[in-house]
Design an enzyme around this catalytic site. Structure first.
Site, mmCIF file in Angstrom:
data_model
loop_
_atom_site.group_PDB
_atom_site.id
_atom_site.type_symbol
_atom_site.label_atom_id
_atom_site.label_comp_id
_atom_site.label_asym_id
_atom_site.label_seq_id
_atom_site.Cartn_x
_atom_site.Cartn_y
_atom_site.Cartn_z
ATOM 1 N N ASN A 72 0.794 -1.222 0.000
ATOM 2 C CA ASN A 72 0.000 0.000 0.000
ATOM 3 C C ASN A 72 0.830 1.277 0.000
ATOM 4 O O ASN A 72 0.336 2.330 -0.378
ATOM 5 C CB ASN A 72 -0.959 0.016 1.194
ATOM 6 C CG ASN A 72 -0.294 -0.374 2.485
ATOM 7 O OD1 ASN A 72 0.363 -1.413 2.588
ATOM 8 N ND2 ASN A 72 -0.427 0.476 3.481
ATOM 9 N N THR A 97 -11.312 -5.058 -0.198
ATOM 10 C CA THR A 97 -12.276 -4.141 0.382
ATOM 11 C C THR A 97 -12.871 -3.235 -0.693
ATOM 12 O O THR A 97 -12.188 -2.896 -1.676
ATOM 13 C CB THR A 97 -11.580 -3.327 1.507
ATOM 14 O OG1 THR A 97 -12.543 -2.681 2.313
ATOM 15 C CG2 THR A 97 -10.647 -2.270 0.954
ATOM 16 N N HIS A 150 -13.930 -0.060 -0.541
ATOM 17 C CA HIS A 150 -13.673 1.385 -0.595
ATOM 18 C C HIS A 150 -12.361 1.764 -1.272
ATOM 19 O O HIS A 150 -12.054 2.942 -1.410
ATOM 20 C CB HIS A 150 -13.764 2.016 0.802
ATOM 21 C CG HIS A 150 -12.596 1.760 1.699
ATOM 22 N ND1 HIS A 150 -11.552 2.641 1.820
ATOM 23 C CD2 HIS A 150 -12.305 0.735 2.523
ATOM 24 C CE1 HIS A 150 -10.678 2.169 2.701
ATOM 25 N NE2 HIS A 150 -11.112 1.006 3.139
ATOM 26 N N CYS A 196 -2.489 5.271 7.542
ATOM 27 C CA CYS A 196 -2.791 4.639 8.814
ATOM 28 C C CYS A 196 -1.771 4.983 9.873
ATOM 29 O O CYS A 196 -2.010 4.794 11.048
ATOM 30 C CB CYS A 196 -2.863 3.136 8.640
ATOM 31 S SG CYS A 196 -3.888 2.689 7.249
HETATM 32 C C1 LIG Z 1 -2.971 -3.485 2.369
HETATM 33 C C2 LIG Z 1 -4.134 -3.054 3.208
HETATM 34 N N1 LIG Z 1 -4.730 -3.914 4.033
HETATM 35 C C3 LIG Z 1 -5.782 -3.562 4.795
HETATM 36 C C4 LIG Z 1 -6.298 -2.278 4.771
HETATM 37 C C5 LIG Z 1 -7.476 -1.950 5.626
HETATM 38 O O1 LIG Z 1 -8.646 -1.964 4.886
HETATM 39 P P1 LIG Z 1 -10.065 -1.624 5.528
HETATM 40 O O2 LIG Z 1 -10.063 -0.162 5.706
HETATM 41 O O3 LIG Z 1 -11.067 -2.064 4.534
HETATM 42 O O4 LIG Z 1 -10.169 -2.372 6.804
HETATM 43 C C6 LIG Z 1 -5.710 -1.341 3.926
HETATM 44 C C7 LIG Z 1 -6.209 0.046 3.891
HETATM 45 O O5 LIG Z 1 -5.607 0.970 4.381
HETATM 46 C C8 LIG Z 1 -4.605 -1.740 3.124
HETATM 47 O O6 LIG Z 1 -4.010 -0.865 2.308
#
Ligand SMILES: Cc1ncc(COP(=O)(O)O)c(C=O)c1O
Ligand code: FES
Lengths: 404, 139
Positions: free
Chosen positions: A154, A202, A204, A328
């Protein structure tokens, strides 16, 4: 007129596509039923809608409907996959392998599992974010039940060679779980061809609504099972209790359908825009791209601007929305643990910016961004003592800094 | 994070950005922070050798907006103060003036340290007794 600020943080979340929203609305008002209500038409139409969405989502990743468990998002899927496999396969072993650059939802779940008596190995990455496949192979023991490696990172967009990883993992008799949150809907992901056993993603991040996601759990060759982590009414074939978020699921389905139709053209257009942005910004001195340039997401670039500090830079970016480190973790003042895992010095990790483009990004926005970023970096460098020292040929490593 | 108006104002229009010749007798230089910590501040003062009044002050800062604003503000406050008066500038004065939130207090501490380091450097160069500086940074 260009509307400001410009959104270039699509890896954090994407806007809902208007076509998705349109599909969702009736399921809030007219068809508001509980998909588990079997005794009346309100429930039936909700159930039909969920079934249809399940098909749309399954098709996007080449799965079957029964292999899709709807969740509240990728975080829940990370938890359910890892804890669920750990609980279900505890008789076979207690060892899990993952990577230092995973999302916190994976790393912290790994920590939880360690507290529950599991053993977790965290593989290191090279300076582009790649794992060493030999190291992976060597790390798998007869106690290894699960290997958890994300599809695409990410922060810098590095794509892991999931097919090769799957071969190694299966040869050794373990299961492969991948957090494909950043990949699904952006690049082709095929659970059969890729050899994936479990996968979270996911809505979104693919122009769907927030708060809905899916966990793919393979049903054939092998049949994979997870222990439910939420006790309750036994929804989602017992693996995830809780009344289904019908409008969200409908939106997720529509988003998946659109992604299937438009992913290729989006990727082509966005990688051209991304390259334009990146090449222009690399025209600045001492700017470096992070990640693997030969294997990365098409719509994202992560650039370190040496001798300026990320947070100060973010502040200069009044008219663009980007992220420094990952969204995050940017609430803390620590440089990104992902970039530090690449062996990037703190100075480069502190000055990295992620630009992530999306379906609604235009060339005009990119042109504006190029100017805006160049001006900001130049202004901050004029203010930076480190830049001045660099320009005077002083090696910053020879200075005795007052560490604190 | 939301920044206060004053931080934004200093950030947009930083006062006294620049450098002085560190070798000059009347110039004191304070360089504090470290690149690994994400903040480095360099503050310089030019002092009248007769009166010990600070005639000019300049800064360059690698750091967040609050660090830039803190050093910009510090240069404003330093001018026309004697080096003894300047020693009384406390980081909490900066915090108050710029309305810095708790997570940004260390940026102001950095500015206070830079002021003291610049004065110390000037004192050393000019044969004045060195001051005992207590370390204020707690990270
Ligand atoms: C690689 C990865 N995993 C998990 C997540 C978390 O996703 P969600 O917001 O749908 O819980 C994200 C989002 O920031 C992500 O980029
Ligand atoms: S310089 Fe560290 S947060 Fe301000």
């Amino acid at each position: 007129m260009l509307k400001l600020p410009i959104y270039l943080d699509n890896s954090s979340t994407t806007p809902v596509d208007p076509r998705v929203l349109e599909a969702m609305i009736p399921y809030y008002t007219e068809h508001f039923g509980n998909a588990a209500s079997r005794s009346h038409p309100f429930g039936w139409s909700a159930e039909d809608a969920v079934d249809h969405a399940r098909e749309q989502v399954a098709r996007l990743i080449n799965a079957t409907e029964k292999e899709i468990i709807f969740t509240s998002g990728a975080t829940e899927g990370d938890n359910l996959a890892m804890k669920g496999v750990f609980d279900m396969y505890s008789r076979k072993g207690n060892h899990i392998i993952t990577v230092t650059t995973e999302h916190k939802a994976v790393l912290d779940t790994g920590k939880h599992i360690e507290k529950m008596g599991g053993e977790v190995t965290y593989l290191k990455v090279d300076n582009q974010g790649n794992i060493d496949l030999k190291e992976l192979e060597a790390a798998i023991t007869d106690k290894t039940i699960l290997v958890s490696i994300m599809y695409a990172n990410n922060e810098m967009g590095t794509i892991h060679p999931i097919r090769e990883i799957a071969d190694i993992v299966h040869k050794k008799g373990a299961l492969l779980f991948t957090d494909a949150t950043q990949a699904v809907g952006k690049i082709p992901v095929d659970v059969i061809a890729d050899g994936i056993d479990l996968m979270t993603f996911t809505a979104h991040k693919m122009y769907g609504p927030k708060g809905v996601g899916a966990l793919y759990v393979r049903r054939k060759n092998p049949r994979v099972k997870v222990t439910a982590q939420l006790d309750g009414g036994g929804h989602e074939r017992g693996m995830r209790s809780g009344t289904l978020n019908v409008p969200g699921i409908v939106g997720f389905g529509k988003a998946a359908e659109l992604a299937m139709q438009e992913m290729h053209q989006d990727a082509e257009r966005l990688s051209a825009l991304r390259d334009k942005l990146e090449n222009a910004l690399l025209g600045l001195e001492e700017a470096y791209v992070n990640g693997n340039p030969n294997s990365r997401l098409p719509h994202l670039t992560n650039i370190s601007f040496k001798y300026v500090e990320g947070e100060g830079l973010m502040m200069a970016f009044k008219d663009i929305a980007v992220s420094s480190g990952s969204a995050c973790t940017s609430a803390s003042l620590e440089p990104s643990y992902v970039l530090k895992a690449l062996g990037l010095g703190d100075d480069l990790a502190h000055s990295s910016i992620r630009f992530s483009l999306g379906r609604f990004t235009t060339e005009e926005q990119i042109d504006f961004t190029i100017d805006h970023v160049k001006t900001a970096v130049t202004k901050l460098r004029e203010m930076s003592p480190l830049w001045e020292m660099f320009k005077e040929g002083i090696d910053l490593d020879t200075i005795e800094w007052a560490e604190h | 994070m939301a920044y206060s108006k004053k931080v934004l104002e200093h950030y947009e229009n930083p006062r006294n950005v620049g450098s002085m010749d560190a070798k000059k007798q009347e110039v004191g230089t304070g360089l504090v922070g470290a690149p690994e910590c994400g903040d480095v501040m360099r503050l310089q003062i030019e002092v009248d050798p007769e009166t010990h009044v600070i005639k000019d002050a300049k800064f360059k800062t690698f750091g967040c907006g609050s660090a830039i604003a803190s050093s910009s503000l510090a240069t404003e406050w330093l001018k026309n103060k004697t080096i003894d008066e300047a020693m009384t500038i406390d980081n909490m004065d900066i915090v108050e003036e710029l309305a810095l939130p708790p997570v940004k207090i260390h940026c102001s501490v950095l500015a206070e340290d830079a002021i003291k380091a610049a004065i110390q450097d000037y004192r050393k160069k000019n044969g004045l007794p060195e001051l005992e500086l207590e370390a204020k940074i707690v990270h």
